[in-house]
Every structure is written in structure tokens, then in C-alpha cells.
Scaffold this motif. Structure first.
Motif: not given
Length: 107
Positions: A41-48
């Protein structure tokens, strides 16, 4: 009789330890899966957020380039207009500027 109860206590202790090991293994698996999910989830948020920041920077850069292009075009149009209004004066000023630059380069 006391040996029987000691043996039963020993078996019970073994079972308790076995259950404790199983519980600890289950807890470890559960925590690991939870952390993997959090990391994902953190990785997806950082990408976004990175994409959003990059898009914002790109938009700001494009806006600045467009403003600079418009300002440059206006300046060129104004200069062309001034040259059209006073062609002789423009030629005379360019000649004098050339002479001045030539004298400075001779030194």
C-alpha cells in the motif's frame, strides 16, 4: 502416584510448549502478511504521489515555456513594428552599433 502426576505435568508442559510454538508461528505469519500488505500500500501511494508531483512539475514547466514563448513573440513583433515605422533610423542605429563593436574589438 507422584511420578504419575509428574509425568502428566511433563506431557502437559510439552503440549503447552507445542501450542505456544504453533501460536508463535501463526502470529509471525500474520504479522509478515500484514507488513507485506502495508508495504504494498505504501509503495502504491508513493508511486501515485510521485506521478502527481511529476505531472504538476511538467505542467508548471510547460506553462513557463509558453509564457516565455509568448513574451518572445511579442518582443519580436514590437521590434518589427518599430523597424517598419522608422527604417532609416533603424539602419543608422545598427550601423553605429556595428562601428562601436568594431572599435571595442580593435583594442
Amino acid at each position: 502416584m507422584e511420578t504419575k502426576s509428574s509425568q502428566e505435568e511433563y506431557r502437559q508442559l510439552q503440549q503447552d510448549l507445542k501450542q505456544l510454538r504453533e501460536d508463535l508461528a501463526n502470529l509471525t505469519r500474520s504479522v509478515t502478511e500484514s507488513q507485506k500488505s502495508n508495504i504494498s500500500n505504501l509503495r502504491d501511494e508513493i508511486r501515485r504521489e510521485s506521478r502527481e508531483a511529476f505531472d504538476q512539475v511538467r505542467k508548471t514547466g510547460n506553462d513557463a515555456i509558453n509564457r516565455a514563448r509568448d513574451t518572445g513573440e511579442k518582443a519580436v513583433n514590437e521590434i518589427e513594428h518599430k523597424i517598419e515605422e522608422r527604417p532609416f533610423l533603424t539602419i543608422l542605429l545598427m550601423f553605429l552599433a556595428g562601428v562601436l563593436v568594431g572599435k571595442l574589438l580593435d583594442r
